[in-house]
Design an enzyme around this catalytic site. Sequence first.
Site, PDB file in Angstrom:
ATOM      1  N   HIS A   1       0.867  -1.204   0.000  1.00 22.40           N
ATOM      2  CA  HIS A   1       0.000   0.000   0.000  1.00 22.40           C
ATOM      3  C   HIS A   1       0.893   1.240   0.000  1.00 22.40           C
ATOM      4  O   HIS A   1       1.485   1.589   1.012  1.00 22.40           O
ATOM      5  CB  HIS A   1      -0.902   0.001   1.238  1.00 22.40           C
ATOM      6  CG  HIS A   1      -1.874   1.144   1.272  1.00 22.40           C
ATOM      7  ND1 HIS A   1      -3.208   0.967   1.548  1.00 22.40           N
ATOM      8  CD2 HIS A   1      -1.729   2.478   1.074  1.00 22.40           C
ATOM      9  CE1 HIS A   1      -3.835   2.139   1.511  1.00 22.40           C
ATOM     10  NE2 HIS A   1      -2.944   3.082   1.235  1.00 22.40           N
TER      11      HIS A   1
ATOM     12  N   HIS B   1       1.503   5.378  -1.672  1.00 19.82           N
ATOM     13  CA  HIS B   1       1.132   6.560  -2.459  1.00 19.82           C
ATOM     14  C   HIS B   1       2.401   7.184  -3.012  1.00 19.82           C
ATOM     15  O   HIS B   1       3.278   7.594  -2.258  1.00 19.82           O
ATOM     16  CB  HIS B   1       0.409   7.591  -1.585  1.00 19.82           C
ATOM     17  CG  HIS B   1      -0.854   7.064  -0.980  1.00 19.82           C
ATOM     18  ND1 HIS B   1      -2.073   7.142  -1.605  1.00 19.82           N
ATOM     19  CD2 HIS B   1      -1.071   6.412   0.183  1.00 19.82           C
ATOM     20  CE1 HIS B   1      -2.995   6.570  -0.840  1.00 19.82           C
ATOM     21  NE2 HIS B   1      -2.413   6.114   0.244  1.00 19.82           N
ATOM     22  N   LEU B   2       2.477   7.239  -4.335  1.00 22.11           N
ATOM     23  CA  LEU B   2       3.665   7.827  -4.974  1.00 22.11           C
ATOM     24  C   LEU B   2       3.415   9.229  -5.502  1.00 22.11           C
ATOM     25  O   LEU B   2       4.358   9.899  -5.930  1.00 22.11           O
ATOM     26  CB  LEU B   2       4.147   6.934  -6.130  1.00 22.11           C
ATOM     27  CG  LEU B   2       4.878   5.659  -5.726  1.00 22.11           C
ATOM     28  CD1 LEU B   2       5.179   4.824  -6.968  1.00 22.11           C
ATOM     29  CD2 LEU B   2       6.165   5.971  -4.967  1.00 22.11           C
ATOM     30  N   ARG B   3       2.152   9.668  -5.518  1.00 18.24           N
ATOM     31  CA  ARG B   3       1.820  10.977  -6.126  1.00 18.24           C
ATOM     32  C   ARG B   3       2.279  11.000  -7.583  1.00 18.24           C
ATOM     33  O   ARG B   3       2.379   9.970  -8.218  1.00 18.24           O
ATOM     34  CB  ARG B   3       2.418  12.147  -5.323  1.00 18.24           C
ATOM     35  CG  ARG B   3       2.195  12.073  -3.806  1.00 18.24           C
ATOM     36  CD  ARG B   3       0.752  11.928  -3.415  1.00 18.24           C
ATOM     37  NE  ARG B   3       0.575  12.085  -1.958  1.00 18.24           N
ATOM     38  CZ  ARG B   3      -0.432  11.562  -1.278  1.00 18.24           C
ATOM     39  NH1 ARG B   3      -1.338  10.806  -1.896  1.00 18.24           N
ATOM     40  NH2 ARG B   3      -0.539  11.760   0.007  1.00 18.24           N
TER      41      ARG B   3
ATOM     42  N   ASN C   1      -5.082   7.326  -6.008  1.00 18.23           N
ATOM     43  CA  ASN C   1      -5.797   8.566  -5.646  1.00 18.23           C
ATOM     44  C   ASN C   1      -5.031   9.816  -6.067  1.00 18.23           C
ATOM     45  O   ASN C   1      -4.724  10.690  -5.265  1.00 18.23           O
ATOM     46  CB  ASN C   1      -6.150   8.594  -4.149  1.00 18.23           C
ATOM     47  CG  ASN C   1      -4.943   8.571  -3.235  1.00 18.23           C
ATOM     48  OD1 ASN C   1      -3.885   8.040  -3.596  1.00 18.23           O
ATOM     49  ND2 ASN C   1      -5.074   9.137  -2.056  1.00 18.23           N
TER      50      ASN C   1
ATOM     51  N   LYS D   1      -9.188  -0.173  -6.036  1.00 19.97           N
ATOM     52  CA  LYS D   1      -9.257   0.446  -4.716  1.00 19.97           C
ATOM     53  C   LYS D   1     -10.626   1.051  -4.488  1.00 19.97           C
ATOM     54  O   LYS D   1     -11.112   1.848  -5.292  1.00 19.97           O
ATOM     55  CB  LYS D   1      -8.172   1.530  -4.616  1.00 19.97           C
ATOM     56  CG  LYS D   1      -8.146   2.287  -3.295  1.00 19.97           C
ATOM     57  CD  LYS D   1      -7.708   1.403  -2.142  1.00 19.97           C
ATOM     58  CE  LYS D   1      -7.871   2.110  -0.807  1.00 19.97           C
ATOM     59  NZ  LYS D   1      -6.611   2.487  -0.212  1.00 19.97           N
TER      60      LYS D   1
ATOM     61  N   HIS E   1     -10.569   0.820   1.553  1.00 22.59           N
ATOM     62  CA  HIS E   1     -10.433   1.812   2.632  1.00 22.59           C
ATOM     63  C   HIS E   1     -11.690   1.664   3.476  1.00 22.59           C
ATOM     64  O   HIS E   1     -12.759   2.108   3.093  1.00 22.59           O
ATOM     65  CB  HIS E   1     -10.294   3.235   2.071  1.00 22.59           C
ATOM     66  CG  HIS E   1     -10.060   4.252   3.149  1.00 22.59           C
ATOM     67  ND1 HIS E   1      -8.876   4.948   3.288  1.00 22.59           N
ATOM     68  CD2 HIS E   1     -10.844   4.658   4.177  1.00 22.59           C
ATOM     69  CE1 HIS E   1      -8.953   5.742   4.343  1.00 22.59           C
ATOM     70  NE2 HIS E   1     -10.137   5.594   4.895  1.00 22.59           N
TER      71      HIS E   1
ATOM     72  N   HIS F   1      -4.737  -0.774   5.677  1.00 22.00           N
ATOM     73  CA  HIS F   1      -4.375  -0.058   6.906  1.00 22.00           C
ATOM     74  C   HIS F   1      -5.357  -0.314   8.053  1.00 22.00           C
ATOM     75  O   HIS F   1      -6.032   0.593   8.522  1.00 22.00           O
ATOM     76  CB  HIS F   1      -4.170   1.437   6.678  1.00 22.00           C
ATOM     77  CG  HIS F   1      -5.157   2.101   5.733  1.00 22.00           C
ATOM     78  ND1 HIS F   1      -6.511   1.951   5.834  1.00 22.00           N
ATOM     79  CD2 HIS F   1      -4.946   2.912   4.680  1.00 22.00           C
ATOM     80  CE1 HIS F   1      -7.102   2.658   4.882  1.00 22.00           C
ATOM     81  NE2 HIS F   1      -6.167   3.242   4.157  1.00 22.00           N
TER      82      HIS F   1
ATOM     83  N   LEU G   1      -5.252   8.854   8.017  1.00 20.32           N
ATOM     84  CA  LEU G   1      -6.555   8.200   8.040  1.00 20.32           C
ATOM     85  C   LEU G   1      -6.405   6.762   7.581  1.00 20.32           C
ATOM     86  O   LEU G   1      -5.671   6.518   6.617  1.00 20.32           O
ATOM     87  CB  LEU G   1      -7.546   8.953   7.147  1.00 20.32           C
ATOM     88  CG  LEU G   1      -7.953  10.315   7.724  1.00 20.32           C
ATOM     89  CD1 LEU G   1      -8.715  11.139   6.716  1.00 20.32           C
ATOM     90  CD2 LEU G   1      -8.776  10.115   9.002  1.00 20.32           C
TER      91      LEU G   1
ATOM     92  N   ASP H   1       1.344   2.524   3.534  1.00 17.85           N
ATOM     93  CA  ASP H   1       0.476   3.698   3.360  1.00 17.85           C
ATOM     94  C   ASP H   1       1.317   4.979   3.403  1.00 17.85           C
ATOM     95  O   ASP H   1       0.830   6.025   3.832  1.00 17.85           O
ATOM     96  CB  ASP H   1      -0.642   3.739   4.410  1.00 17.85           C
ATOM     97  CG  ASP H   1      -1.738   4.740   4.065  1.00 17.85           C
ATOM     98  OD1 ASP H   1      -1.826   5.149   2.890  1.00 17.85           O
ATOM     99  OD2 ASP H   1      -2.489   5.119   4.981  1.00 17.85           O
TER     100      ASP H   1
ATOM    101  N   HIS I   1       2.859  14.436   1.966  1.00 15.18           N
ATOM    102  CA  HIS I   1       2.280  15.780   1.810  1.00 15.18           C
ATOM    103  C   HIS I   1       3.374  16.770   2.212  1.00 15.18           C
ATOM    104  O   HIS I   1       4.102  16.526   3.183  1.00 15.18           O
ATOM    105  CB  HIS I   1       1.085  15.984   2.747  1.00 15.18           C
ATOM    106  CG  HIS I   1      -0.107  15.123   2.437  1.00 15.18           C
ATOM    107  ND1 HIS I   1      -1.039  15.456   1.480  1.00 15.18           N
ATOM    108  CD2 HIS I   1      -0.514  13.940   2.951  1.00 15.18           C
ATOM    109  CE1 HIS I   1      -1.982  14.522   1.432  1.00 15.18           C
ATOM    110  NE2 HIS I   1      -1.676  13.580   2.311  1.00 15.18           N
TER     111      HIS I   1
ATOM    112  N   ALA J   1      -4.201  14.582   5.785  1.00 14.53           N
ATOM    113  CA  ALA J   1      -3.975  13.281   6.422  1.00 14.53           C
ATOM    114  C   ALA J   1      -2.935  12.499   5.634  1.00 14.53           C
ATOM    115  O   ALA J   1      -3.025  12.414   4.406  1.00 14.53           O
ATOM    116  CB  ALA J   1      -5.281  12.501   6.457  1.00 14.53           C
TER     117      ALA J   1
HETATM  118  C1  NCD Z   1      -3.673   8.941   2.169  1.00 16.67           C
HETATM  119  C2  NCD Z   1      -3.197  10.013   1.183  1.00 16.67           C
HETATM  120  O1  NCD Z   1      -2.723  11.066   1.626  1.00 16.67           O
HETATM  121  O2  NCD Z   1      -3.276   9.775  -0.021  1.00 16.67           O
HETATM  122  N1  NCD Z   1      -3.762   9.522   3.480  1.00 16.67           N
HETATM  123  C3  NCD Z   1      -3.779   8.866   4.655  1.00 16.67           C
HETATM  124  O3  NCD Z   1      -3.970   9.518   5.682  1.00 16.67           O
HETATM  125  N2  NCD Z   1      -3.594   7.568   4.741  1.00 16.67           N
HETATM  126  C4  NCD Z   1      -4.947   8.348   1.689  1.00 16.67           C
HETATM  127  C5  NCD Z   1      -5.376   7.099   2.444  1.00 16.67           C
HETATM  128  O4  NCD Z   1      -4.773   6.036   2.298  1.00 16.67           O
HETATM  129  O5  NCD Z   1      -6.346   7.179   3.215  1.00 16.67           O
HETATM  130 ZN    ZN Z   2      -3.359   5.035   1.649  1.00 18.64          ZN
END
Ligand code: NCD
Ligand code: ZN
Length: 350
Positions: free
Chosen positions: A17, A19-21, A45, A103, A140, A178, A223, A251, A255, A267
């Site tokens: 899990h 997030h690479l943006r 996302n 997802k 999620h 998560h 989150l 996860d 940011h 988050a």
């Molecule tokens: C994640 C994100 O910033 O993309 N944020 C997080 O708090 N985990 C999204 C997610 O997995 O809920």
């Molecule tokens: Zn996530």
Amino acid sequence: MTAAPARLRLVRPDDAHLHLRDGVAMASVLPATARVFARAIVMPNLKPGVTTVAAATAYRDRIRAALPDGADFTPMMTLYLTDTTSSDEIARAKASGFIAACKYYPAGATTNSAQGVTAIDRAFAALAAMEREGLVLCVHGEVTDPDVDVFDRERVFVERHLARVVAAFPALKIVFEHATTREAVQFVEGAGPNVAATITPQHLLYSRNAMLAGFVRPHLFCLPILKREAHRLALVAAATSGSPKFFLGTDSAPHARGAKEAACGCAGCYSAPAALPLYAQAFEDDGALDRLEAFASLHAAAFYGWPRNTGTVTLVRDDWTVPASLAFGDGDAIVPLAGGESLRWRVEAP
Ligand code: NCD
Ligand code: ZN
């Protein structure tokens, strides 16, 4: 008592899990993951979300182009489910060979989830197609009803929706992403082998006190939100149990510092720079270092049906300090999880 080993060699882990943006932000965070992890399930996302095979193909190309020279890292892609995801798109996703999962974000639950599913029943046609095709559902698992307390949103999702989905699609492979509560752990343990869960480093290491007692620490805000200590202990027990139902999913959700340290802060914890050492610390604290490799490197691959990774990574027991801040994107800074803190394990340079 025997002394802790000075070195711990593991099959290269997978991050189930991540997030690479995109764009310059992705270029700053991708090397930290690719250095340690062989594969990752890449979350869809973006803004807009990765809702089609065409978008996933283009995103995968951008990730591969941004990899440092010589990196050995395979992005496993996901599709972002919406109210209108068609069975045809699911069949195309399966046929792509590189889309591993879809997802499910409840609309409004978290970062960039506005396009998410507005009521889970609206995704049932897509879920039926996924069950047929053998695509994994990453969930999620939080309700978004404003009358449900933020600390209860996962438990209420498990009660109201998860059991129903599992019963309606008995052959669907589901990863409860998560997991943060005892109730989620118990549900997954009690379900069939087609239901598993990922666990993050922050939920293994911190309870909500770490985020909220005395001062607010925005870099621990993610989150689903950190829960009370009893839940953390249930997660540690699940992760270290040796059960193949539980595996590593960081996860890692980067940011910029300014977006976290704000009146309305985002988050997400950016855990990639220290993820494996953080997990090692959690496992060592529980006397379960011998179970780390299965959790980090074997269980996700077995669940997703991937071959076992061939390379190894070595953790060395050697104190180091996680950087308090790193460069991020176009002139921004980012604070990694445990930034400025001393950790006991570091990953040896490959
Ligand atoms: C994640 C994100 O910033 O993309 N944020 C997080 O708090 N985990 C999204 C997610 O997995 O809920
Ligand atoms: Zn996530």
